[in-house]
Write an enzyme that holds these catalytic residues in place. Sequence first.
Site, PDB file in Angstrom:
ATOM      1  CG  HIS A 119      46.755 -45.415 -50.662  1.00  0.00           C
ATOM      2  ND1 HIS A 119      47.217 -45.471 -49.375  1.00  0.00           N
ATOM      3  CD2 HIS A 119      45.413 -45.234 -50.590  1.00  0.00           C
ATOM      4  CE1 HIS A 119      46.189 -45.336 -48.539  1.00  0.00           C
ATOM      5  NE2 HIS A 119      45.076 -45.189 -49.257  1.00  0.00           N
ATOM      6  CG  ASP A 155      52.724 -62.342 -48.037  1.00  0.00           C
ATOM      7  OD1 ASP A 155      53.804 -61.775 -47.767  1.00  0.00           O
ATOM      8  OD2 ASP A 155      52.252 -63.256 -47.354  1.00  0.00           O
ATOM      9  CB  THR A 181      66.184 -80.219 -38.151  1.00  0.00           C
ATOM     10  OG1 THR A 181      66.498 -81.439 -37.489  1.00  0.00           O
ATOM     11  CG2 THR A 181      67.464 -79.524 -38.568  1.00  0.00           C
ATOM     12  CE  LYS A 182      63.338 -85.060 -33.014  1.00  0.00           C
ATOM     13  NZ  LYS A 182      64.100 -85.719 -34.044  1.00  0.00           N
ATOM     14  CD  GLU A 213      37.810 -41.135 -41.239  1.00  0.00           C
ATOM     15  OE1 GLU A 213      38.203 -40.538 -42.260  1.00  0.00           O
ATOM     16  OE2 GLU A 213      38.286 -42.222 -40.875  1.00  0.00           O
ATOM     17  CD  GLU A 243      52.793 -66.586 -49.067  1.00  0.00           C
ATOM     18  OE1 GLU A 243      52.979 -65.714 -49.939  1.00  0.00           O
ATOM     19  OE2 GLU A 243      53.011 -66.396 -47.862  1.00  0.00           O
ATOM     20  CD  GLU A 267      41.757 -70.410 -40.075  1.00  0.00           C
ATOM     21  OE1 GLU A 267      40.582 -70.083 -39.886  1.00  0.00           O
ATOM     22  OE2 GLU A 267      42.723 -69.644 -39.884  1.00  0.00           O
ATOM     23  CG  LEU A 318      62.014 -78.581 -41.751  1.00  0.00           C
ATOM     24  CD1 LEU A 318      63.044 -77.592 -42.271  1.00  0.00           C
ATOM     25  CD2 LEU A 318      62.359 -79.956 -42.256  1.00  0.00           C
ATOM     26  CB  VAL A 334      60.347 -62.476 -48.607  1.00  0.00           C
ATOM     27  CG1 VAL A 334      61.698 -62.221 -49.242  1.00  0.00           C
ATOM     28  CG2 VAL A 334      59.783 -61.177 -48.029  1.00  0.00           C
ATOM     29  CB  CYS A 343      44.969 -41.760 -48.115  1.00  0.00           C
ATOM     30  SG  CYS A 343      43.260 -42.233 -48.399  1.00  0.00           S
ATOM     31  CD  GLU A 400      50.700 -46.096 -50.191  1.00  0.00           C
ATOM     32  OE1 GLU A 400      50.784 -44.989 -50.744  1.00  0.00           O
ATOM     33  OE2 GLU A 400      49.787 -46.380 -49.376  1.00  0.00           O
TER      34      GLU A 400
END
Length: 535
Positions: free
Chosen positions: A493, A60, A175-176, A391, A128, A137, A178, A8, A367, A495
């Site tokens: 879909h 995202d 804040t540690k 299915e 991002e 990784e 961070l 976001v 769907c 959406e």
Amino acid sequence: MSSVGKGVVVASIGRMLRSRNFSVNAVKIDPYINVDAGTMNPYAHGEVFVTYDGGETDLDLGHYERFLDVELSRKNNITSGQVYLSVIMKERQGEYLGQTVQLIPHVTDEIKRRILETAEGFDVTIVEIGGTVGDYEQLPFLEAARQLRLELGDGVVFVHVAWVPLLKTTREFKTKPLQHSVAELRRYGIQPDAIVVRSERPIDANTARKIALFTNVPQHAIYNSYNVDTIYKVPLLLERQGMGEFLVRRLRLEARAPDYREWEEFVAKLTSPRHVVKVGMCGKYVELPDAYLSIIEALRHAGAALSARPELVWINSVDVERRPDRLHELDVEAVIVLPGFGKRGVEGMIECARYAREGEIPFLGICFGMQLAVVEFARNVVGLKEASTTEVDPDTPHPVVHLAPEQRGIDALGGTMILGNRRIELVPGTLAASLYGSSVAVERHRHRYEVNLEYLPKLVEAGLLVSGWREDVRRVEIIELPGHPFFIATQFHPEFRSRPTRPHPLFLGLIRAALARRLEGKVGARSAASPLQAA
Ligand code: GLN
């Protein structure tokens, strides 16, 4: 760390730049080894967001598309799996000319190549990097980012998003964590230019000062994305703190006044609804609403346009199988039967479709939801009691939904469904055509199964109307039930194409129909006892 709201924040940075009329692109890096999100369980990952070109990507990308009002490609989601796969393939083809192939430079070069390829032609590309600083990784991606800064200099800005917890016992911000993540970043050669503090409540000046001191980031470049009632406020929140201007200055872009008129209008409508509409959401992943993220957002967009707040009533289809009578108690004003795969909970989803059809409750099937609405219709209207989709029941005597012909013989799971955009012809005079106000639609797909055309004459004779056909091959895309106040279901879909300021016509239609029904005083209408109930 993940789930802290980086997506976001990235989308909001994008909105700040878009509001100044810059062309913006956004890329999500997922350090996992999966090639894409398509093979992952929704419980592990949330929704799979499908791009126009058929990419099965991280959710995202949905935030990016909605905040930036763009259409992104599969290339906008880079995973370790993709990077390693192409490096290894190149090695096998001898493209490295006898070199020793290594993490640095070969893997990092491949990462940079992919980022720069998607950045081509845009004023700004936001990348991002998912995961947590320090994850094994993730390291090659941070290294690639460090190199990009070295190569592009002022063209690159680093923004670190970090969670600052508020301790309930002492009521102080800690804040540690961070401080440590910034120290870790610096070990890899990355000094953040700005920090976005994620917190439950607004941080105080003292906390900001402390963060600045320990991270070597000037206090004016420390921004705070505290919890707000809607994610769509985050760009406005960060803008008010001066982040938009900071980024423009730091990236040496032309200074322009931002225009938030449309966005603010949308947020105002979203946050001051005059009505509430109870929407029943029926599926089997309802414990994790992120599995249906784009559908939830599409409902919010449509609701805002109609001054209505959708109140989501999650209906676990597995529970419906156990207690179908409970459906009536929910008093929902609209029903969505959600996308899905596999056998579990299917009878409950079929029951929900029946409940909406018989109770004349506005209905949207998406769907799997469309396929199961067809099964329901075949069973209870046409009278083919054992109808199913292959299915769920490969041996059904009435396969009204079956594997699409081109899917037969495919045995690999990853990336092999019918994916991405297809053009759809809308039949004139139908509800679908009137909602779209057009004779064609372009929508995104993700399925293997479809309505079996052999059963179509029987279904049509019993009153089912096909109002949308795929254009390239003749396949059922949209069905509706004339005579029902609003019953529409789609193989695609819808959406994924809904935007805050351009809600999708099918979601608009659903909410509008629910509001209209309320005005007519039909809310609470009960349908006949269900066969499951008798059982
Ligand atoms: N399982 C169904 C199919 O593969 C529906 C998929 C979905 O809902 N996305 O066709």
